[in-house]
Write an enzyme that holds these catalytic residues in place. Structure first.
Site, PDB file in Angstrom:
ATOM      1  CG  ASP A 107      -2.308   0.362   0.990  1.00 30.35           C
ATOM      2  OD1 ASP A 107      -2.520   1.473   0.462  1.00 30.35           O
ATOM      3  OD2 ASP A 107      -3.192  -0.439   1.300  1.00 30.35           O
ATOM      4  CG  ASP A 207      -4.757   5.432   1.072  1.00 31.86           C
ATOM      5  OD1 ASP A 207      -5.679   4.631   1.231  1.00 31.86           O
ATOM      6  OD2 ASP A 207      -4.670   6.521   1.691  1.00 31.86           O
ATOM      7  CD  GLU A 260      -9.022   4.688  -1.767  1.00 29.02           C
ATOM      8  OE1 GLU A 260     -10.001   4.361  -1.093  1.00 29.02           O
ATOM      9  OE2 GLU A 260      -8.051   5.308  -1.281  1.00 29.02           O
ATOM     10  CG  HIS A 335      -9.338  -1.815   4.175  1.00 28.43           C
ATOM     11  ND1 HIS A 335      -9.067  -1.772   2.813  1.00 28.43           N
ATOM     12  CD2 HIS A 335      -8.938  -0.619   4.663  1.00 28.43           C
ATOM     13  CE1 HIS A 335      -8.520  -0.606   2.521  1.00 28.43           C
ATOM     14  NE2 HIS A 335      -8.431   0.111   3.626  1.00 28.43           N
ATOM     15  CG  ASP A 336     -11.695   1.648   3.367  1.00 27.45           C
ATOM     16  OD1 ASP A 336     -11.231   1.548   4.517  1.00 27.45           O
ATOM     17  OD2 ASP A 336     -11.059   2.122   2.403  1.00 27.45           O
TER      18      ASP A 336
HETATM   19  C1  NOJ Z   1      -8.458   4.812   1.963  1.00 29.20           C
HETATM   20  C2  NOJ Z   1      -8.160   3.613   2.810  1.00 29.20           C
HETATM   21  O1  NOJ Z   1      -8.644   2.468   2.154  1.00 29.20           O
HETATM   22  C3  NOJ Z   1      -8.807   3.855   4.139  1.00 29.20           C
HETATM   23  O2  NOJ Z   1      -8.817   2.705   4.956  1.00 29.20           O
HETATM   24  C4  NOJ Z   1      -8.116   5.007   4.806  1.00 29.20           C
HETATM   25  O3  NOJ Z   1      -8.798   5.346   5.992  1.00 29.20           O
HETATM   26  C5  NOJ Z   1      -8.092   6.253   3.890  1.00 29.20           C
HETATM   27  N1  NOJ Z   1      -7.799   5.960   2.530  1.00 29.20           N
HETATM   28  C6  NOJ Z   1      -7.070   7.233   4.382  1.00 29.20           C
HETATM   29  O4  NOJ Z   1      -5.783   6.743   4.153  1.00 29.20           O
END
Ligand code: NOJ
Length: 564
Positions: A107, A207, A260, A335-336
């Site tokens: 990441d 990210d 992302e 994971h989000d």
């Molecule tokens: C996206 C990540 O997937 C998430 O888990 C994180 O809180 C935010 N970006 C900030 O880095």
């Protein structure tokens, strides 16, 4: 002009043919008994990943971090957090994966650092070289420089008493945004990227990378929007230039990239991918926004139902929109996000059928599939009691904001939202067995295991032939063996059907047909599907699926792939 001759074959890459498995280290497997998943724990499970058949592991952050956002707040990019282990253990994991032909993607969190990062500490003290590493702004301590909001609730600016200035943080106040306008910042990031490339990693998941460029002058956002300021900080004015620099750094290495990039449309995406800027693929989020209420994710009136025809339109826009212009990343969870079987399927009586339908969908679309840990055994959402037991700063911030803004009076009114959206659903420990704490740890887990672990766990899933796990394994294998599932062109049938999602993949003279009854009721397949002289059933999640599907009744969540 070319005349006749063989048609050009697909533009091949190893990462297009790969199936990626995402590991959230904290919740995957704990080897040292402290209740937190770790690198040795992952190494213990590499044979598991190999048996499943995945090609790439995307490892969420394991860098040294105060863990305010579970590692997405990096304190030192070149060190491993002691909670997860040591650099030597990371190297052991990398080698164990490589020995099994599994690649390792790290990441890359460079929109922000932790406020404990040395750069921020030196920046707040205005040490010459670091003074401009972050977005600082002078002004009255009671009056932030603009009205931008943070993703985790509250203003995107905090006042720093040490420096006597405001700093920008699009996420938590402990995650200050780096100032990418400063060439020294970009050089420092480039050096860090090169350092990791030299450690023989196979790529980066980048990210929040479309937030890197902020417009000069920090203009106010429209106060009536869901996330105030978003139109200014997403895909900002110099983003393309910054991305090109990153791609240039990677260019000497055979690595994959997945960026992302929520809030990005297909045409913009195409500019960033392939022949444009040169990123490999990106995580867009349009298909994950269909159930957000009119007032956004945390709309007090609750999430919307997902409408299948609308879902098909969004997926289709990306499937066909990037054809020959880029490459998709195919995912439903991470994971989000809530657990996919709870959100897009049925985590009750049709759990097996709906989880396998989702597997069929993920593994037969155009684009690289991403499997989030635990989805291969159909792990489900947790049941939360308000904010009790919630760890996720995103959930806590969002609920506090609803209260601060007077949209709800008490946490209890947000219970349904917490239970729908909390990122903690995906962060309960991996369920390995029916031993204590699901075999995740010998200690006390940092986050409680879902109560259903005795019924849902890896041991059990691997133990019988018609399990979700075995189905994932078969579908991964099928995809590996058939180019058509990787490179075939996507075409949708029955676009308006409320329950049936049917599409073909075509590569030269071959065609695959996928039929999914995305509903808890049985449905007769009516309407035009492609005709073929003969049709062979390749795989399905019931043991007596009709061939051909035309006119057949598909049972709840029945999913089938045919050669057509
Ligand atoms: C996206 C990540 O997937 C998430 O888990 C994180 O809180 C935010 N970006 C900030 O880095």
């Amino acid at each position: 002009m070319t005349s006749g001759g063989a048609r050009a074959g697909p533009d091949r890459s190893w990462w297009k043919e790969a199936v990626v498995y995402q590991i959230y280290p904290r919740s995957f497997n704990d080897a040292d008994g402290d209740g937190i998943g770790d690198l040795r724990g992952i190494t213990e499970r590499v044979d598991y990943l190999d048996d499943l058949g995945v090609d790439v592991v995307w490892l969420c952050p394991v860098y040294d971090s105060p863990q305010a956002d579970n590692g997405y707040d990096v304190r030192d990019y070149r060190a491993i957090d002691p909670e997860f282990g040591t650099m030597t253990q990371w190297e052991t994991l990398r080698s164990a994966l490589h020995d099994r032909d599994i690649r390792l993607v790290m990441d890359l969190v460079v929109n922000h650092t932790s406020s404990e990062h040395e750069w921020f500490q030196r920046s707040r003290r205005e040490e010459a070289e670091y003074a401009g590493y972050y977005h600082w702004h002078d002004g009255d301590p009671d009056d932030p420089p603009n009205n931008w909001q943070s993703f985790f609730g509250g203003p995107a600016w905090s006042y720093d008493e040490t420096r006597g200035e405001w700093y920008l943080h699009l996420f938590h106040e402990n995650q200050p945004d780096l100032n990418w306008r400063n060439p020294r910042v970009r050089e420092s990031i480039t050096e860090m990227i090169e350092w990791w490339l030299e450690k023989e990693i196979d790529g980066f998941r980048m990210d929040a990378v479309n937030l890197l460029s902020k417009p000069g002058g920090y203009p106010d956002g429209d106060p009536d929007t869901d996330l105030v300021g978003a139109s200014h900080f997403f895909n900002g004015p110099r983003l393309e230039e910054y991305l090109r620099e990153i791609v240039e750094t990677l260019s000497g290495y055979d690595v994959m990239t997945v960026a992302e990039m929520s809030n990005t449309d297909v045409d913009t995406a195409a500019d960033y991918l392939g022949d444009g800027v040169g990123l490999g693929m990106l995580f867009q989020s349009a298909h994950l926004e269909l159930d957000t209420g009119p007032d956004g994710l945390w709309d007090p009136n609750g999430p919307d139902e997902i409408d299948l025809p609308a879902f098909k339109r969004v997926i289709g826009r990306w499937q066909t929109g990037l054809q020959n212009r880029g490459w998709n990343a195919v995912f439903l969870g991470n994971h989000d996000q809530p657990r996919i079987v709870s959100r897009f399927g049925d985590d009750g009586k049709d759990r097996r059928e709906s989880a396998t339908l989702l597997a069929t969908f993920l593994l037969t679309l155009s684009g690289t599939p991403y499997i989030y840990q635990g989805d291969e055994i159909g792990m489900t959402n947790e049941e939360f009691d308000g904010l009790d037991g919630i760890d996720d700063i995103g959930t806590i911030g969002a609920v506090e904001e609803l209260i601060d803004r007077g949209r709800i009076d008490a946490v209890a009114e947000a219970e349904h939202l917490i239970n729908y959206w909390s990122r903690d659903h995906a962060r309960t420990p991996m369920q390995w067995s029916d031993d204590a704490h699901a075999g995740f740890t010998d200690g006390e887990p940092w986050f409680p295991v879902n109560d259903n672990y005795r019924a849902i766990n890896v041991d059990r899933e691997r133990g019988h032939e018609d399990s979700i796990w075995q189905y994932y394994r078969r579908l991964i294998d099928l995809r590996h063996r058939h180019d058509i599932l990787v490179y075939g062109e996507y075409e949708l049938y029955l676009p308006d059907h409320p329950d049936i999602y049917a599409y073909t993949r075509t590569l030269e003279d071959d065609r695959a047909l996928v039929v999914l009854n995305w509903a808890e009721t049985a449905t007769e397949i009516e309407g035009p599907l492609p005709e073929a002289e003969s049709m062979d059933l390749v795989t399905s999640n019931y043991d007596d699926t009709a061939t051909p599907p035309h006119g057949a009744v598909f049972r709840p969540y029945e999913a089938a792939v045919y050669w057509a």
